[in-house]
Design an enzyme around this catalytic site. Sequence first.
Site, PDB file in Angstrom:
ATOM      1  CD  GLU A   1      -1.341  -2.339   2.097  1.00  0.00           C
ATOM      2  OE1 GLU A   1      -2.132  -2.992   2.795  1.00  0.00           O
ATOM      3  OE2 GLU A   1      -0.115  -2.612   2.013  1.00  0.00           O
TER       4      GLU A   1
ATOM      5  CB  SER B   1      18.491 -41.390 -11.810  1.00  0.00           C
ATOM      6  OG  SER B   1      19.557 -40.773 -11.095  1.00  0.00           O
TER       7      SER B   1
ATOM      8  NE  ARG C   1      16.329 -28.077  -6.065  1.00  0.00           N
ATOM      9  CZ  ARG C   1      17.448 -28.751  -6.295  1.00  0.00           C
ATOM     10  NH1 ARG C   1      18.603 -28.090  -6.442  1.00  0.00           N
ATOM     11  NH2 ARG C   1      17.439 -30.069  -6.368  1.00  0.00           N
TER      12      ARG C   1
ATOM     13  CB  THR D   1      18.623 -37.966  -1.267  1.00  0.00           C
ATOM     14  OG1 THR D   1      17.365 -38.621  -1.470  1.00  0.00           O
ATOM     15  CG2 THR D   1      18.909 -37.054  -2.446  1.00  0.00           C
TER      16      THR D   1
ATOM     17  CG  LEU E   1      19.903 -30.684  -1.611  1.00  0.00           C
ATOM     18  CD1 LEU E   1      19.573 -31.085  -0.175  1.00  0.00           C
ATOM     19  CD2 LEU E   1      18.920 -31.331  -2.581  1.00  0.00           C
TER      20      LEU E   1
ATOM     21  CD  GLU F   1      14.108 -30.970  -5.172  1.00  0.00           C
ATOM     22  OE1 GLU F   1      14.989 -31.703  -5.660  1.00  0.00           O
ATOM     23  OE2 GLU F   1      13.977 -29.781  -5.478  1.00  0.00           O
TER      24      GLU F   1
ATOM     25  CB  SER G   1       8.082 -40.708   5.940  1.00  0.00           C
ATOM     26  OG  SER G   1       8.778 -41.936   6.013  1.00  0.00           O
TER      27      SER G   1
END
Length: 366
Positions: A51, A167, A183, A195, A203, A293, A301
């Site tokens: 504002e 992968s 991210r 991982t 990351l 990720e 979980s």
Amino acid sequence: MDEFYMRQALEIAKYAYGRTSPNPLVGAVVVKDDRIVGQGWHRQAGTEHAEVHALRQAGALCKGATIYVTLEPCSHYGKTPPCADAIISAGITKVVIGMLDPNPLVAGRGVKKMQEAGIAVVVGVLTAEAQRLNEVFLKWIIDKKPFIVLKTAMTLDGKISTVTGHSRWITNSTSRQRVHQLRDIYDGILVGVGTVLADDPELTTRLAGVGKNPVRIIVDSLARTPLTAKVVNDKAARTIIAVTAQANEQKVAALKAAGVEVLVIPADENNQVDLVQLTAKLGLKNICSILVEGGATINFSFINNKLVDKVYSFIAPKIIGGKEALTPVAGTGLSNLDNALLLENISTEILAGDILITGYVKQEEL
């Protein structure tokens, strides 16, 4: 015309995606004689609100004008003065608001203050859109818990790697760029220690010149994260490692000495970090949103604990097969389809051949 100008306010609020936490995203537009004469958005927590920017741009044209604001103007002194006071002082005669602010410090007080000053106030224009804009803020300000986003990437037959573990890459470069954009807008990124041990990921956000690195959160019950891991020693972003009381004290001390923030979280029935308690603690640390990720066990979980709010699923038009090839969600699995995680408000997008499915977790009926 109220909806037209409110849409403009909603659009400019998005300029600050990922920059205002723990504050909300807010846009404001000042209109005089059917013409936009000022606009602004909240840029960063602790700085002037939307504002104020809009009123300053409009200047003397504020007198007798209407201001459109996506969220109820604040009425209290925080790091900045009350926006309701600024609106009153500027001579605004009408305020149109997307939604009331659930923050207990505001919660209708801004509206009341402006009405008592003789300003006409309209509340509820494009409310659903205003709520969606601030889905992260609303979860955090009401529950003090982070908004949890689950991101997965897989082949058309549901694999995240070949049977040999290869992968790179399942999805294409356009999809991977979108992941970095995600991210950039969420406060934290979370993975399991598996991982870290398998991939040694950074990351971080890799967007040319503009990316913001999220807080890196590693779920590591026994403090197995190596001191040589990038998340420990690259100093590119704040790193939090969540362990249980069963973690080796020397390893915990070494991680702390390396500059890592270690949180000791009670163990669940499986002697793993209790994710419910972890996310609650992170919320109290003003980490308002978390991008999960993986890996596959952590993903399950979060689902099993009913912690997920939103899902981004990237699907590559590839088929690789393999009974032993990994999938995005593992764990013990659910025994009954009635307990499956259901998504609603689904949207799809084609990313240079890949498919992105975005959806919100359907809330259980009370």
